[in-house]
Each structure stands twice: as structure tokens, then as C-alpha cells.
Write an enzyme that holds these catalytic residues in place. Structure first.
Site, PDB file in Angstrom:
ATOM      1  N   HIS A 168     -14.298 -26.086  -9.468  1.00  0.00           N
ATOM      2  CA  HIS A 168     -15.416 -26.673  -8.736  1.00  0.00           C
ATOM      3  C   HIS A 168     -14.894 -27.049  -7.350  1.00  0.00           C
ATOM      4  CE1 HIS A 168     -16.932 -27.898 -12.969  1.00  0.00           C
ATOM      5  NE2 HIS A 168     -17.311 -26.660 -12.656  1.00  0.00           N
ATOM      6  N   HIS A 261      -9.762 -31.623 -12.102  1.00  0.00           N
ATOM      7  CA  HIS A 261     -11.121 -31.798 -11.591  1.00  0.00           C
ATOM      8  C   HIS A 261     -11.318 -33.170 -10.962  1.00  0.00           C
ATOM      9  CE1 HIS A 261     -13.337 -28.320 -13.450  1.00  0.00           C
ATOM     10  NE2 HIS A 261     -12.241 -28.300 -14.199  1.00  0.00           N
ATOM     11  N   GLU A 337      -9.683 -35.506 -15.051  1.00  0.00           N
ATOM     12  CA  GLU A 337     -10.746 -35.910 -14.132  1.00  0.00           C
ATOM     13  C   GLU A 337     -10.298 -37.110 -13.298  1.00  0.00           C
ATOM     14  OE1 GLU A 337     -13.579 -34.409 -13.660  1.00  0.00           O
ATOM     15  OE2 GLU A 337     -13.984 -33.217 -15.471  1.00  0.00           O
TER      16      GLU A 337
END
Length: 377
Positions: A168, A261, A337
């Protein structure tokens, strides 16, 4: 005269109205061929010494509207140091309005959703690390726009570790993490790095989505495809980035994989696992719990109390890389994350979650990998 522009690497904003320092109204552009939008990166010119009020509107329809409450925008006068600006969110104003207040001390101020990691810096990182002793560099394939999917190989140990980031592209903290990890892993004086290089061969892909990174996308590649939903059946037409990386993984094998991420809404650092895969084993679950416990001991920036809901047995989405790799190789696979906001367990008023903390976490994650390495299958 106040002006706004974003026609540069990872830039994304549209000026709806700019009549003066107190009336700057903007919107963020969608990822190409997609409805995702949230990332912004732009330059404010002509505001020196003036209190500027910037409103980004229509954010209730953004990819993660829960990411705006409690968020503070990143600002920089030199594109080197990024601080946080006073920011508020009103969901009832203009379909969701983020208001940023700044008083620049320079003629040009840069603002972004998170500190950008440019493609130029990416190339510098690849060149710098590839020039170090015993590092191998190659190109696994090319993106839809023709950009290289770079791999760095470090170490010559018997275990195989894959670290990859920026599926992403708007989650730029992931490549800052990569820079910290790579700097440590290639340090000839670091004892953890020396042992890791003996224990394992590291295959590292710092940026899996260079097209989205350059285009200023939040979540997709040039075709509007979310790469982290392509791992069960990647294609040359839609997801060549995943296709080439997964092919290289099949060739090299995998004992441990970490997909790096950023999360828009949760103000903590956490790891998501693979609990719902069909062939999960007690050993895999034990390794996952062990790694998280060790990382929580190593750094106070990591915690295990908050994160995503754990998938029920047999319900894992095998199109996501962590699930696919854990199922495919029977390995320890993890999704790390980091927050766009701040780490609320250890907040920093000036910088929030930052590039520097991302890089330090990359270094700390290597220590935890070293500690679990003897137990990897």
C-alpha cells in the site's frame, strides 16, 4: 500570494478554492481506477509569517474515515524534518473536514499525510546498501508503469527470511522501517546483524508498489489494484509486482516473512497474524506468540493488547500475503502495522509517530527475529 501545488513525486491534492491564508479549501484525489482516497502531499507557497487555515473537505467518503479523529498532519520546512501541526476533524462540515493550522516561517511549507519516502530516496537506499560488502541486488520484475521491483539479498545463512513493504504505497512509514532494518542488517560492527547474516539469507523488497508511490496513491498500483488482495492468483496484467515477488519466494523458500504496513485508525504498533488459515499448526501459533512477546520486551513502542480481530479457524483470506505465505510455506508470517497518528502508549507531541521511530522499530524487529531464528522450521 498563497498557492498550492502537488505535481511532484507522491504529490496528491486538488485546490477547490484558495482566496487567502484563511480560505484554503482542498480535496484529495482518488487512486487511479479506484475509489480509494486518503493520502495527501502538497506544497503551500506564499504563507510566510501568516496564520494559514487549510481545510481538506469531503473526507467522510475516504478509505478510512476513522483515521481522521485524533490525527495531526505532518509538516516540513526543509523536507528533512517532519513535525505535527495542530489539526482537527469535523465530520459534520462539508462531508467531513480536516482543518490544519500553520504559520510558516519560510516561503514554502510541505504538508503530507505521513512523512513521504520518495522514489529518489528509494533509489539512493538501493544503491547505498547494494554497494556494501556481501550484499546482492537484482530486479525481480517490473510494475505496470515499468518501474523496477528491487530486491536486496543480505546474509548467507541456511534459513530464508523475506521482508517486504509498501504494498500500500501511501503507507510510507513502511519504507522508513526498511531503511532502519537495512542499515542495521548491513552494519559490520553490529553483533545482532553479524549473527543474523550467519543464521539466515534475507530477501528484502523495500517497495513493492513503486507506481502507486510515485503517483501519490493510498492503496493501489497503476491499475487500481490492491496488491495485498492478489496473492492467491497474481497476474501479469493486474498485479505483476506480486507475481514476480511470489515467484521469487517459491524459488527461494520461506521460513519467516514480514509484510510492513501502516494503519490509519489504530494509534498503536501491532502485528496481525494468520490464525484463520486452513492448515495452521500449533508450532506456527507458538512462533507467532513468541515473536510478539519478544518484540514487546525489546521495545515499548510495540504492544499486543490492541490490533485487528483474530480470524476464526478456516476463514482466512488467502489473497492476503501473510495468510498466503503461512499457508503456502508453513512458515511464520506476520503483518506489522505502524500508526499514521501517534503511538498513544508512548506519545510524542512534536513529531507523533515519525520516520525515526519507524527506522528504530525496523532495527528492533531484527533483534526479535534473531531470538526466534533457532525455532524456525
Amino acid at each position: 500570494m498563497i498557492s498550492i501545488d502537488s505535481a511532484f513525486d507522491s504529490g496528491n491534492i486538488q485546490a477547490e478554492r484558495v482566496t487567502g491564508p484563511h480560505d484554503i479549501v482542498l480535496t484529495t484525489g482518488k487512486d487511479a481506477h479506484s475509489d480509494f482516497y486518503q493520502w495527501f502531499h502538497f506544497r503551500l507557497s506564499g504563507g510566510r509569517g501568516q496564520r494559514c487555515i487549510i481545510r481538506i473537505i469531503d473526507l467522510n467518503g475516504s478509505a478510512y474515515p476513522d483515521g481522521w479523529p485524533g490525527y495531526r498532519a505532518c509538516v516540513s520546512e526543509d523536507r528533512q524534518t517532519w513535525r505535527r501541526a495542530p489539526t482537527s476533524f469535523d465530520p459534520k462540515s462539508a462531508n467531513g473536514t480536516l482543518t490544519i493550522e500553520v504559520t510558516p516561517s519560510v516561503d514554502q511549507l510541505w504538508l503530507a499525510y505521513f512523512a513521504p519516502y520518495s522514489m529518489e530516496r528509494h533509489h539512493d537506499l538501493i544503491a547505498r546498501i547494494a554497494a556494501r560488502p556481501d550484499v546482492r541486488a537484482d530486479v525481480l520484475g517490473h510494475s505496470i508503469d515499468g518501474r523496477a521491483i528491487d530486491r536486496l539479498v543480505v546474509g548467507d545463512g541456511p534459513k530464508t527470511v523475506w521482508l517486504y513493504a509498501r504494498q500500500h504505497p501511501g503507507e510510507s512509514m513502511a519504507e522508513w522501517w526498511m531503511e532502519g532494518a537495512l542499515e542495521r542488517l548491513t552494519d559490520p560492527h553490529d553483533p545482532v546483524a553479524r549473527l543474523l547474516r550467519q543464521q539466515a539469507t534475507f530477501h528484502i523488497v523495500p517497495n513493492m508498489n513503486p507506481d502507486g508511490s510515485f503517483r501519490g496513491h493510498l492503496r493501489t498500483n497503476a491499475a487500481g489494484v490492491n496488491l495485498n488482495r492478489e496473492w492467491n492468483a497474481p497476474s501479469a496484467e493486474k498485479s505483476p509486482e506480486v507475481l514476480c515477488v511470489l515467484g521469487a519466494m517459491d524459488k527461494a523458500g520461506c521460513n519467516l516473512a514480514m509484510d510492513v504496513h501502516g494503519d490509519e485508525a489504530i494509534p498503536q504498533v501491532f502485528i496481525a497474524g494468520f490464525e484463520g488459515i486452513p492448515s495452521i499448526t500449533p508450532k506456527q501459533l507458538a512462533l507467532l506468540a513468541d515473536y510478539k512477546a519478544r518484540l514487546a520486551r525489546i521495545t515499548p513502542d510495540f504492544q499486543t493488547a490492541k490490533g485487528y480481530p483474530v480470524a476464526r479457524p478456516g476463514t482466512a483470506n488467502l489473497a492476503m500475503s501473510t495468510n498466503q505465505l503461512a499457508e503456502r510455506f508453513g512458515c511464520l508470517a506476520m503483518t506489522l502495522e505502524m500508526p499514521f497518528k501517534d503511538n498513544d502508549d508512548l506519545p510524542c507531541a512534536e513529531y507523533g509517530w515519525s520516520p525515526q521511530r519507524s527506522m528504530q522499530l525496523g532495527r528492533d524487529c531484527l533483534t526479535a527475529i534473531m531470538e526466534v531464528m533457532p525455532d524456525l522450521g
